[in-house]
Design a protein around this motif. Structure first.
Motif, PDB file in Angstrom:
ATOM      1  N   ILE A  43      20.891 107.917  -9.607  1.00  0.00           N
ATOM      2  CA  ILE A  43      21.966 107.358  -8.409  1.00  0.00           C
ATOM      3  C   ILE A  43      21.282 107.225  -7.168  1.00  0.00           C
ATOM      4  CG2 ILE A  43      24.255 107.604  -7.575  1.00  0.00           C
ATOM      5  CD1 ILE A  43      24.179 107.598 -10.674  1.00  0.00           C
ATOM      6  N   ILE A  44      21.031 105.788  -6.711  1.00  0.00           N
ATOM      7  CA  ILE A  44      20.462 105.754  -5.403  1.00  0.00           C
ATOM      8  C   ILE A  44      21.531 105.374  -4.367  1.00  0.00           C
ATOM      9  CG2 ILE A  44      18.872 104.470  -4.211  1.00  0.00           C
ATOM     10  CD1 ILE A  44      17.658 105.749  -6.802  1.00  0.00           C
ATOM     11  N   GLY A  45      21.594 106.236  -3.137  1.00  0.00           N
ATOM     12  CA  GLY A  45      22.825 106.381  -2.227  1.00  0.00           C
ATOM     13  C   GLY A  45      23.976 107.029  -2.929  1.00  0.00           C
ATOM     14  N   HIS A  53      30.001 106.577  -8.359  1.00  0.00           N
ATOM     15  CA  HIS A  53      29.104 106.531  -9.633  1.00  0.00           C
ATOM     16  C   HIS A  53      28.784 107.788 -10.550  1.00  0.00           C
ATOM     17  CE1 HIS A  53      27.246 102.568  -7.945  1.00  0.00           C
ATOM     18  NE2 HIS A  53      28.383 102.551  -7.801  1.00  0.00           N
ATOM     19  N   TYR A  54      28.416 108.836  -9.956  1.00  0.00           N
ATOM     20  CA  TYR A  54      27.998 109.905 -10.571  1.00  0.00           C
ATOM     21  C   TYR A  54      29.441 110.540 -11.235  1.00  0.00           C
ATOM     22  CZ  TYR A  54      28.230 112.935  -6.249  1.00  0.00           C
ATOM     23  OH  TYR A  54      28.670 113.619  -5.269  1.00  0.00           O
ATOM     24  N   ARG A  55      30.276 110.436 -10.465  1.00  0.00           N
ATOM     25  CA  ARG A  55      31.721 111.171 -11.011  1.00  0.00           C
ATOM     26  C   ARG A  55      32.187 110.171 -12.292  1.00  0.00           C
ATOM     27  NH1 ARG A  55      34.354 112.056  -5.114  1.00  0.00           N
ATOM     28  NH2 ARG A  55      33.389 113.652  -4.521  1.00  0.00           N
ATOM     29  N   ALA A  56      32.033 108.818 -12.198  1.00  0.00           N
ATOM     30  CA  ALA A  56      32.335 108.324 -13.420  1.00  0.00           C
ATOM     31  C   ALA A  56      31.137 108.443 -14.764  1.00  0.00           C
ATOM     32  CB  ALA A  56      32.556 106.690 -13.064  1.00  0.00           C
ATOM     33  N   LEU A  57      30.021 108.115 -14.337  1.00  0.00           N
ATOM     34  CA  LEU A  57      28.978 108.448 -15.344  1.00  0.00           C
ATOM     35  C   LEU A  57      28.932 109.856 -16.033  1.00  0.00           C
ATOM     36  CD1 LEU A  57      26.126 106.711 -13.322  1.00  0.00           C
ATOM     37  CD2 LEU A  57      26.886 106.110 -15.545  1.00  0.00           C
ATOM     38  N   SER A  58      29.482 110.905 -15.304  1.00  0.00           N
ATOM     39  CA  SER A  58      29.688 112.394 -15.870  1.00  0.00           C
ATOM     40  C   SER A  58      30.736 112.594 -16.881  1.00  0.00           C
ATOM     41  CB  SER A  58      29.991 113.198 -14.747  1.00  0.00           C
ATOM     42  OG  SER A  58      31.406 113.242 -14.295  1.00  0.00           O
ATOM     43  N   LYS A  59      31.576 111.318 -16.872  1.00  0.00           N
ATOM     44  CA  LYS A  59      32.688 111.253 -17.832  1.00  0.00           C
ATOM     45  C   LYS A  59      32.084 110.646 -19.386  1.00  0.00           C
ATOM     46  CE  LYS A  59      36.254 111.263 -14.392  1.00  0.00           C
ATOM     47  NZ  LYS A  59      37.311 110.714 -13.553  1.00  0.00           N
ATOM     48  N   ILE A  60      31.105 109.876 -19.205  1.00  0.00           N
ATOM     49  CA  ILE A  60      30.641 109.322 -20.340  1.00  0.00           C
ATOM     50  C   ILE A  60      29.621 109.988 -21.455  1.00  0.00           C
ATOM     51  CG2 ILE A  60      29.245 106.957 -21.170  1.00  0.00           C
ATOM     52  CD1 ILE A  60      30.131 105.934 -18.415  1.00  0.00           C
ATOM     53  N   PRO A  61      29.959 110.110 -22.579  1.00  0.00           N
ATOM     54  CA  PRO A  61      28.827 110.887 -23.728  1.00  0.00           C
ATOM     55  C   PRO A  61      27.558 110.512 -23.568  1.00  0.00           C
ATOM     56  CG  PRO A  61      31.025 110.347 -24.576  1.00  0.00           C
ATOM     57  CD  PRO A  61      31.054 109.462 -23.247  1.00  0.00           C
ATOM     58  N   ASN A  62      26.523 111.135 -23.499  1.00  0.00           N
ATOM     59  CA  ASN A  62      25.251 111.198 -23.879  1.00  0.00           C
ATOM     60  C   ASN A  62      24.604 110.381 -22.623  1.00  0.00           C
ATOM     61  OD1 ASN A  62      25.285 112.275 -26.314  1.00  0.00           O
ATOM     62  ND2 ASN A  62      25.878 110.367 -27.279  1.00  0.00           N
ATOM     63  N   ASN A  64      22.818 111.440 -18.986  1.00  0.00           N
ATOM     64  CA  ASN A  64      22.161 112.499 -17.927  1.00  0.00           C
ATOM     65  C   ASN A  64      22.067 111.946 -16.575  1.00  0.00           C
ATOM     66  OD1 ASN A  64      20.965 114.641 -17.183  1.00  0.00           O
ATOM     67  ND2 ASN A  64      19.070 113.970 -17.987  1.00  0.00           N
ATOM     68  N   ILE A  65      22.745 112.295 -15.698  1.00  0.00           N
ATOM     69  CA  ILE A  65      22.416 112.156 -14.117  1.00  0.00           C
ATOM     70  C   ILE A  65      21.149 112.770 -13.966  1.00  0.00           C
ATOM     71  CG2 ILE A  65      23.226 111.948 -11.959  1.00  0.00           C
ATOM     72  CD1 ILE A  65      26.156 112.240 -13.438  1.00  0.00           C
ATOM     73  N   ALA A  66      20.150 112.200 -13.924  1.00  0.00           N
ATOM     74  CA  ALA A  66      18.738 112.811 -13.962  1.00  0.00           C
ATOM     75  C   ALA A  66      18.386 113.066 -12.646  1.00  0.00           C
ATOM     76  CB  ALA A  66      17.952 112.044 -14.712  1.00  0.00           C
ATOM     77  N   ALA A  67      18.770 112.142 -11.723  1.00  0.00           N
ATOM     78  CA  ALA A  67      18.393 112.257 -10.187  1.00  0.00           C
ATOM     79  C   ALA A  67      19.175 111.758  -9.335  1.00  0.00           C
ATOM     80  CB  ALA A  67      16.895 111.655 -10.171  1.00  0.00           C
ATOM     81  N   ILE A  68      19.251 112.123  -8.096  1.00  0.00           N
ATOM     82  CA  ILE A  68      19.979 111.495  -7.074  1.00  0.00           C
ATOM     83  C   ILE A  68      19.076 111.134  -5.950  1.00  0.00           C
ATOM     84  CG2 ILE A  68      22.269 112.428  -7.633  1.00  0.00           C
ATOM     85  CD1 ILE A  68      21.667 114.392  -5.560  1.00  0.00           C
ATOM     86  N   GLU A  82      27.409 119.345  -6.940  1.00  0.00           N
ATOM     87  CA  GLU A  82      28.730 118.548  -7.433  1.00  0.00           C
ATOM     88  C   GLU A  82      28.163 117.928  -8.795  1.00  0.00           C
ATOM     89  OE1 GLU A  82      32.167 115.252  -6.995  1.00  0.00           O
ATOM     90  OE2 GLU A  82      30.892 115.574  -5.285  1.00  0.00           O
ATOM     91  N   VAL A  83      26.993 117.404  -8.873  1.00  0.00           N
ATOM     92  CA  VAL A  83      26.697 116.794 -10.149  1.00  0.00           C
ATOM     93  C   VAL A  83      26.215 117.867 -11.051  1.00  0.00           C
ATOM     94  CG1 VAL A  83      24.534 115.782 -11.404  1.00  0.00           C
ATOM     95  CG2 VAL A  83      25.644 114.673  -9.156  1.00  0.00           C
ATOM     96  N   GLU A  84      25.726 119.234 -10.791  1.00  0.00           N
ATOM     97  CA  GLU A  84      25.471 120.055 -11.736  1.00  0.00           C
ATOM     98  C   GLU A  84      26.850 120.747 -11.933  1.00  0.00           C
ATOM     99  OE1 GLU A  84      22.810 124.128 -11.813  1.00  0.00           O
ATOM    100  OE2 GLU A  84      22.931 123.414  -9.747  1.00  0.00           O
ATOM    101  N   LYS A  85      27.680 120.606 -11.250  1.00  0.00           N
ATOM    102  CA  LYS A  85      29.031 121.362 -11.633  1.00  0.00           C
ATOM    103  C   LYS A  85      29.606 120.463 -12.745  1.00  0.00           C
ATOM    104  CE  LYS A  85      33.697 122.939  -9.639  1.00  0.00           C
ATOM    105  NZ  LYS A  85      34.469 122.792  -8.420  1.00  0.00           N
ATOM    106  N   LEU A  86      29.375 119.263 -12.293  1.00  0.00           N
ATOM    107  CA  LEU A  86      30.130 118.185 -13.552  1.00  0.00           C
ATOM    108  C   LEU A  86      29.476 118.153 -14.774  1.00  0.00           C
ATOM    109  CD1 LEU A  86      30.805 115.192 -10.944  1.00  0.00           C
ATOM    110  CD2 LEU A  86      32.647 116.422 -11.943  1.00  0.00           C
TER     111      LEU A  86
END
Length: 454
Positions: A43-45, A53-62, A64-68, A82-86
């Motif tokens: 996620i850039i920005g 963006h990362y909240r929506a992506l965290s709900k999708i199977p498979n 991995n939010i690899a970096a911010i 927050e990403v780690e918690k999600l």
């Protein structure tokens, strides 16, 4: 770039449209179940839209939010937590997009950066072999959008525009309804951005905050001293970095209007008026705008921005109104997507006067909680296309984004010059107006240069 290449961009839209109405209800089935099928995304920005963006992506199977990544280091610890918690995984933290693009383990980037950065970051990502989700408007100028399409095609990348109304279930159903001809021939669409905004006031320049890479934030824009009014979110209201509310909120409604009309090309005539009124502040972009776009077949898109206290129109403040030969329809915003149709019966009386009767038609709602979130739907479509490598199945391919973003750019040019523009859709130039054509591109600050060939 040769004109034949530009004409090919327009022809390509017909290919995009074949996948534009892929059913949302079955999107999840296209996803693989094996961890080996995971998509690593950065996620850039991450201040405002990036969180969505990362909240929506965290709900999708498979996924991995690899970096911010962000140029404001002050934001990163909270976002990483927050990403780690999600997700249960701690993301890599970066402050420079180049490092993200050099990371071979990252498959895609999601860009929630200011408008003036979208083109360079998208082109670089395509060249680095990354797929891209880019927020709207996709570009800051017409030329940028054209090159973004070229980069996506040349490097065979999946590039989705962040116009999530294209994945809103009720909106998709309503567009099908219109395209079936249930309201007859749609002769006009009206886009509404009646969104009151407060004055940003006058703010003096100040020292660059610790942890902020101001030089990179400005990027291709002219260098100027740090100013809070030109930084987080408020950059929308300055021409060096933003496109006003026409390109901020209005792009969603402009896109839906073009979609409903079935226009896979640019308008040929644009006229606009706008001003910044009532307030006294640093803002450069208008807070009222009236724009009309006419296509070569005579169909029309009207657009209005009203950033002050205002009424609604047919119960809509952010949304669209569609007018057909057999009735009309209202549609609320890209996230709500509630659509109400009305049938109109017009009769010519013996007296020569006309009479008409109106009755309610169907209502399109998002009543399924599993598919009610348009942003999650839109990202799911993006991830599915990354896996399939079928860009034609994107709900908002970069070419769609270019065509709709161009509506905003042309509307702003007509507003700034306060005159009618005659646009050539084939070579994407304004006919007989050298001053207006200068606004189709811009001057870039080295080393943040837009390439002539991608």
């Amino acid at each position: 770039m040769k004109n034949i290449q530009r004409r090919k961009f327009i022809r390509d839209v017909s290919l995009v449209s074949t996948g534009a109405l892929v059913g949302i209800h079955h999107m999840g089935r296209a996803m693989g179940n094996s961890p080996n099928d995971s998509v690593n995304i950065a996620i850039i920005g991450i201040r405002n839209r990036g969180k969505d963006h990362y909240r929506a992506l965290s709900k999708i199977p498979n996924v991995n939010i690899a970096a911010i990544c962000d140029i404001d280091q002050r934001l990163l610890p909270e976002a990483a937590a927050e990403v780690e918690k999600l997700t249960g995984r701690k993301p890599l933290i970066e402050t420079e997009i180049r490092k993200i693009l050099e990371n071979k383990s990252i498959d895609a980037v999601s860009l929630a950066t200011p408008n003036h950065w979208h083109a360079l970051q998208t082109i670089w990502a395509c060249q680095a072999g990354k797929d891209v989700y880019v927020e709207k408007p996709v570009s800051h100028t017409v030329k940028e959008g054209r090159l973004m399409v070229a980069a996506a095609r040349k490097y065979n990348r999946i590039v989705q525009t962040g116009t999530q109304a294209r994945s809103q279930v009720a909106t998709m159903d309503a567009i099908r309804f219109l395209k079936r001809g249930d309201l007859g021939k749609i002769y006009m669409c009206r886009g509404l951005c009646l969104k009151p905004r407060a004055s940003i006031g006058h703010v003096k320049d100040s020292p660059i905050p610790v942890g902020v890479d101001w030089n990179t934030f400005l990027g291709p824009a002219p260098y100027r001293p740090f100013n809070e009014n030109r930084f987080h979110y408020k950059w929308h209201w300055f021409w060096d970095t933003g496109c006003g509310d026409l390109g901020n909120q209005g792009i969603h409604q402009a896109d839906v209007a073009r979609w409903a009309l079935g226009k896979q090309t640019h308008p040929v005539r644009i006229q606009g008026f706008g001003k910044y009124v009532v307030y006294d502040s640093d803002q450069e972009t208008p807070n009222i705008q009236h724009i009309e776009y006419e296509y070569d077949d005579g169909s029309v898109i009207q657009f209005e921005v009203r950033g002050l206290p205002t009424n609604s129109e047919a119960g809509v403040k952010i949304g669209n109104l569609f007018y057909g030969s057999k009735g009309w329809m209202s549609m609320t915003s890209e996230d709500e997507g509630v659509c109400k149709a009305y049938y109109t019966d017009i009769n010519l009386e013996a007296s020569g006067f006309s009479s008409y009767k109106e009755k309610e038609g169907p209502v399109f709602n998002n009543d399924d909680p599993e598919t009610s979130d348009a942003v999650v739907n839109h990202f799911t479509n993006f991830i599915n296309c990354i896996k399939s490598r079928e860009w034609k199945n994107l709900h908002a391919d970069i070419l769609e984004g270019h065509l709709s973003s161009t509506l905003c750019h042309l509307g702003n040019i007509a507003t700034r010059l306060n005159r009618v523009l005659y646009f050539n859709p084939e070579d994407e130039t304004i006919e007989g107006d050298e001053e207006a054509n200068a606004y189709l591109t811009k001057v870039y600050r080295p080393p943040f240069l837009l390439p002539d060939i991608v």
